[in-house]
Design a protein around this motif. Structure first.
Motif, PDB file in Angstrom:
ATOM      1  N   ILE A  64       0.987  -1.443   0.175  1.00 44.28           N
ATOM      2  CA  ILE A  64       0.049   0.203  -0.190  1.00 44.28           C
ATOM      3  C   ILE A  64       1.045   0.893  -0.132  1.00 44.28           C
ATOM      4  N   VAL A  65       0.979   2.356  -1.205  1.00 46.95           N
ATOM      5  CA  VAL A  65       0.987   3.586  -1.361  1.00 46.95           C
ATOM      6  C   VAL A  65       0.500   4.415  -0.573  1.00 46.95           C
ATOM      7  N   PRO A  66       0.345   4.804   0.307  1.00 45.14           N
ATOM      8  CA  PRO A  66      -0.647   5.805   0.756  1.00 45.14           C
ATOM      9  C   PRO A  66      -0.240   7.338  -0.217  1.00 45.14           C
ATOM     10  N   ALA A  67      -0.740   8.231  -0.548  1.00 46.09           N
ATOM     11  CA  ALA A  67      -0.427   9.179  -2.216  1.00 46.09           C
ATOM     12  C   ALA A  67      -1.341  10.694  -2.028  1.00 46.09           C
ATOM     13  N   TYR A  68      -0.317  11.533  -1.462  1.00 47.31           N
ATOM     14  CA  TYR A  68      -1.114  13.210  -1.862  1.00 47.31           C
ATOM     15  C   TYR A  68      -0.482  13.857  -2.617  1.00 47.31           C
ATOM     16  N   ASN A  69      -0.693  13.791  -3.322  1.00 45.70           N
ATOM     17  CA  ASN A  69      -0.164  15.134  -4.123  1.00 45.70           C
ATOM     18  C   ASN A  69       1.609  14.436  -4.141  1.00 45.70           C
ATOM     19  N   ASP A  97      -4.902   7.045  -2.933  1.00 46.81           N
ATOM     20  CA  ASP A  97      -5.026   8.548  -3.063  1.00 46.81           C
ATOM     21  C   ASP A  97      -6.227   9.517  -1.784  1.00 46.81           C
ATOM     22  N   ASP A  98      -5.277  10.408  -1.851  1.00 46.67           N
ATOM     23  CA  ASP A  98      -5.914  11.075  -0.288  1.00 46.67           C
ATOM     24  C   ASP A  98      -6.442  12.184  -1.313  1.00 46.67           C
ATOM     25  N   ASP A  99      -7.328  11.914  -1.969  1.00 41.17           N
ATOM     26  CA  ASP A  99      -7.536  12.925  -2.543  1.00 41.17           C
ATOM     27  C   ASP A  99      -6.872  14.393  -2.347  1.00 41.17           C
ATOM     28  N   SER A 100      -5.639  13.399  -3.542  1.00 37.81           N
ATOM     29  CA  SER A 100      -4.659  14.439  -4.317  1.00 37.81           C
ATOM     30  C   SER A 100      -5.109  15.648  -5.181  1.00 37.81           C
ATOM     31  N   SER A 101      -4.857  16.446  -5.827  1.00 35.46           N
ATOM     32  CA  SER A 101      -5.201  18.070  -5.912  1.00 35.46           C
ATOM     33  C   SER A 101      -4.716  18.528  -7.646  1.00 35.46           C
ATOM     34  N   ASP A 102      -2.971  17.565  -7.917  1.00 30.49           N
ATOM     35  CA  ASP A 102      -2.079  17.546  -8.754  1.00 30.49           C
ATOM     36  C   ASP A 102      -1.734  16.686 -10.012  1.00 30.49           C
ATOM     37  N   GLY A 103      -3.158  16.365  -9.746  1.00 33.82           N
ATOM     38  CA  GLY A 103      -3.695  14.030 -11.256  1.00 33.82           C
ATOM     39  C   GLY A 103      -2.655  12.947 -10.654  1.00 33.82           C
ATOM     40  N   THR A 104      -2.522  13.233  -9.102  1.00 37.49           N
ATOM     41  CA  THR A 104      -1.653  11.569  -8.708  1.00 37.49           C
ATOM     42  C   THR A 104      -2.752  10.862  -9.748  1.00 37.49           C
ATOM     43  N   ALA A 105      -3.588  10.476  -9.500  1.00 38.38           N
ATOM     44  CA  ALA A 105      -4.452   9.319  -9.637  1.00 38.38           C
ATOM     45  C   ALA A 105      -4.660   9.583 -11.055  1.00 38.38           C
ATOM     46  N   GLU A 106      -4.704  10.929 -11.742  1.00 34.79           N
ATOM     47  CA  GLU A 106      -4.758  10.399 -12.742  1.00 34.79           C
ATOM     48  C   GLU A 106      -4.122  10.043 -13.432  1.00 34.79           C
ATOM     49  N   GLY A 107      -2.170  10.613 -13.296  1.00 33.86           N
ATOM     50  CA  GLY A 107      -1.354   9.779 -13.853  1.00 33.86           C
ATOM     51  C   GLY A 107      -0.699   8.541 -14.048  1.00 33.86           C
ATOM     52  N   LEU A 108      -1.188   7.932 -12.633  1.00 36.72           N
ATOM     53  CA  LEU A 108      -1.266   6.531 -12.656  1.00 36.72           C
ATOM     54  C   LEU A 108      -1.776   5.857 -13.526  1.00 36.72           C
ATOM     55  N   LEU A 122      -1.034  -3.519  -9.942  1.00 40.64           N
ATOM     56  CA  LEU A 122      -1.086  -2.362  -9.625  1.00 40.64           C
ATOM     57  C   LEU A 122      -3.027  -1.326  -9.247  1.00 40.64           C
ATOM     58  N   GLN A 123      -3.619  -1.497  -9.088  1.00 39.75           N
ATOM     59  CA  GLN A 123      -4.674  -0.327  -8.526  1.00 39.75           C
ATOM     60  C   GLN A 123      -4.523   0.799  -7.410  1.00 39.75           C
ATOM     61  N   VAL A 124      -5.119   1.404  -8.309  1.00 38.00           N
ATOM     62  CA  VAL A 124      -5.393   2.325  -8.186  1.00 38.00           C
ATOM     63  C   VAL A 124      -7.172   3.207  -7.182  1.00 38.00           C
ATOM     64  N   LEU A 125      -6.482   3.111  -6.558  1.00 36.04           N
ATOM     65  CA  LEU A 125      -7.426   3.848  -5.068  1.00 36.04           C
ATOM     66  C   LEU A 125      -7.821   4.903  -4.793  1.00 36.04           C
ATOM     67  N   ARG A 126      -8.619   5.775  -5.343  1.00 38.51           N
ATOM     68  CA  ARG A 126      -8.902   7.283  -4.381  1.00 38.51           C
ATOM     69  C   ARG A 126     -10.207   6.862  -3.724  1.00 38.51           C
ATOM     70  N   CYS A 127      -9.085   7.711  -2.071  1.00 37.31           N
ATOM     71  CA  CYS A 127     -10.083   7.185  -1.139  1.00 37.31           C
ATOM     72  C   CYS A 127     -11.001   9.169  -1.077  1.00 37.31           C
ATOM     73  N   GLY A 128     -10.815   9.582  -1.519  1.00 39.05           N
ATOM     74  CA  GLY A 128     -11.678  10.859  -1.357  1.00 39.05           C
ATOM     75  C   GLY A 128     -12.062  11.374  -0.443  1.00 39.05           C
ATOM     76  N   PRO A 129     -12.927  12.998  -0.117  1.00 39.50           N
ATOM     77  CA  PRO A 129     -12.368  13.787   1.104  1.00 39.50           C
ATOM     78  C   PRO A 129     -12.565  12.531   2.556  1.00 39.50           C
ATOM     79  N   ARG A 130     -11.984  13.577   3.461  1.00 38.28           N
ATOM     80  CA  ARG A 130     -11.899  12.654   4.752  1.00 38.28           C
ATOM     81  C   ARG A 130     -13.191  12.768   5.294  1.00 38.28           C
TER      82      ARG A 130
END
Length: 418
Positions: A64-69, A97-108, A122-130
């Protein structure tokens, strides 16, 4: 008389700083230089299994790789993970993806669609807002959401249920091909419920070069590996960039959800493991992991002022004392060297006495960096600016107290921690 007393006080301070640096160097060699390592070689003097051992069909690994921006470095992290030599180990890779605003999820997702990165694993999970009304600090939210996702999708392995492992890797980490299989093999061999690896620090900007070598030395001294690995010792430490849990043990302590508001979650998880009577295994992973923490001074300042006071148990006196000690050890000898030069101009007969402790302190700072290069392959670049690192850390200590105590300016990646 006043000048003579001043010179005597400076002499005492200079020799104390030199002595302190000598003690630091010797203590680091005893605690870190001889600590067990996980690497690519066959054996270890400390008895740890260091090779990329054969993976077992009884193991399944979820990374698991947590990612924010993290758009600028997530591709490098994920690419290295996908290049792992797993030797038959079943696995999957989730970027949370921790609700990034820089296109982290989109790029992957674009790389997956283009076939650059395979899915699976590989799977990209969009976690959404807290969740509104709940306090989640740092990467606790994406890590918790990723584990929840795993619960909804059991391991794809047929046959008897495998031993499941959860590996949390930060996006600023680059792993060697043998890292994952070696870590699982060592955790299985040692019976570890949490295996954590200290990575090799890579510095890129000037701020990192002047601060990070000092901080790494202090962390090594403050959290000795032998004590952390001793079940009877309360010392608990985990390196957040690389934490491998036996899944059953992770769930037994409640995981990241149980400490959602914790800012320094890696230490909290390590303490929870030990308090539950589970096994903590802390090794050097400098041969298998590389960590680049901060891209610039602004990020470094935000990061260390966020953590410094917390790492010293919110003790104001201890936090301030740490700043004073670092200032004395790393800035003091250079200040004394400057004063010795000025004194040589004004009073030639007095300057040699000041020069001796100044040169001793500077020489021991160089010896400390040479030791770091020998043991951890840390370059000598900018070692002569350690005085600047001392000044920065001395400023970090009181600012960290202020931020943690008042909540003002207490942020990580721009998100308030108050």
């Amino acid at each position: 008389m006043t000048m003579a007393i001043t010179i005597q006080l400076l002499l005492v301070a200079g020799w104390l700083a030199a002595f302190g640096l000598l003690v630091l160097l010797l203590a680091l060699e005893l605690t870190m230089g001889r600590a067990p390592r996980l690497g690519a070689t066959e054996t270890s003097p400390a008895g740890a299994s260091t090779g990329a051992a054969e993976a077992s069909g009884r193991d399944f690994l979820s990374v698991i790789v947590p990612a924010y921006n993290e758009a600028s470095r997530i591709e490098s992290c994920v690419g290295a993970l996908l290049a792992s030599e797993l030797q038959g180990l079943g696995w999957r890779l989730i970027v949370a993806d921790d609700d990034s605003s820089d296109g982290t999820a989109e790029g992957l997702e674009a790389l997956i669609e283009a076939g650059t990165f395979p899915s699976p694993p590989l799977q990209v999970l969009r976690c959404g807002p807290r969740p509104v009304g709940e306090r989640w600090s740092g990467k606790n939210w994406p890590c918790s959401e990723a584990v929840r996702l795993l619960s909804q999708h059991p391991t794809p392995e047929a046959g008897p249920p495998p031993t499941e492992w959860l590996l949390f890797v930060d996006a600023d980490v680059t792993v060697a091909p043998a890292a994952l299989a070696s870590a699982v093999a060592e955790a299985r061999r040692s019976g570890a419920d949490l295996l954590t690896l200290a990575p090799r620090i890579r510095c890129g900007c000037l701020a990192e070069w002047v601060v990070q070598p000092i901080v790494v030395a202090l962390l090594g001294l403050g959290f000795p590996i032998a004590r952390a690995n001793d079940p009877s010792n309360p010392t608990a430490f985990a390196a957040g960039p690389f934490m491998l849990f036996r899944r059953s043990s992770y769930e037994a302590i409640g995981g990241h959800r149980a400490l959602a508001a914790e800012v320094v979650e890696d230490l909290a998880l390590a303490r929870a493991i030990k308090e539950r009577g589970l096994s903590l295994r802390y090794l050097l992973g400098v041969d298998l992991l590389e960590l680049r923490m901060y891209p610039d001074f602004s990020a470094l300042w935000e990061g260390w002022t966020k953590n410094w006071h917390l790492g010293l148990n919110r003790n104001p006196l201890l936090t301030l004392a740490s700043g004073v000690v670092v200032l004395s050890l790393f800035s003091g000898p250079w200040l004394l060297l400057l004063l010795a030069g000025l004194q040589a101009i004004r009073q030639p007969l007095a300057w040699p006495s000041l020069l001796s402790p100044a040169l001793a302190g500077v020489g021991l700072q160089l010896a400390l960096r040479l030791w770091s290069r020998w043991r951890f392959r840390l370059d000598l670049r900018y070692w002569w600016l350690s005085w600047l690192g001392g000044l920065v850390i001395a400023a970090i200590a009181p600012v960290s107290i202020w931020k943690v105590s008042t909540g003002q300016g207490w942020t990580w990646r721009g998100r308030s921690l108050a």
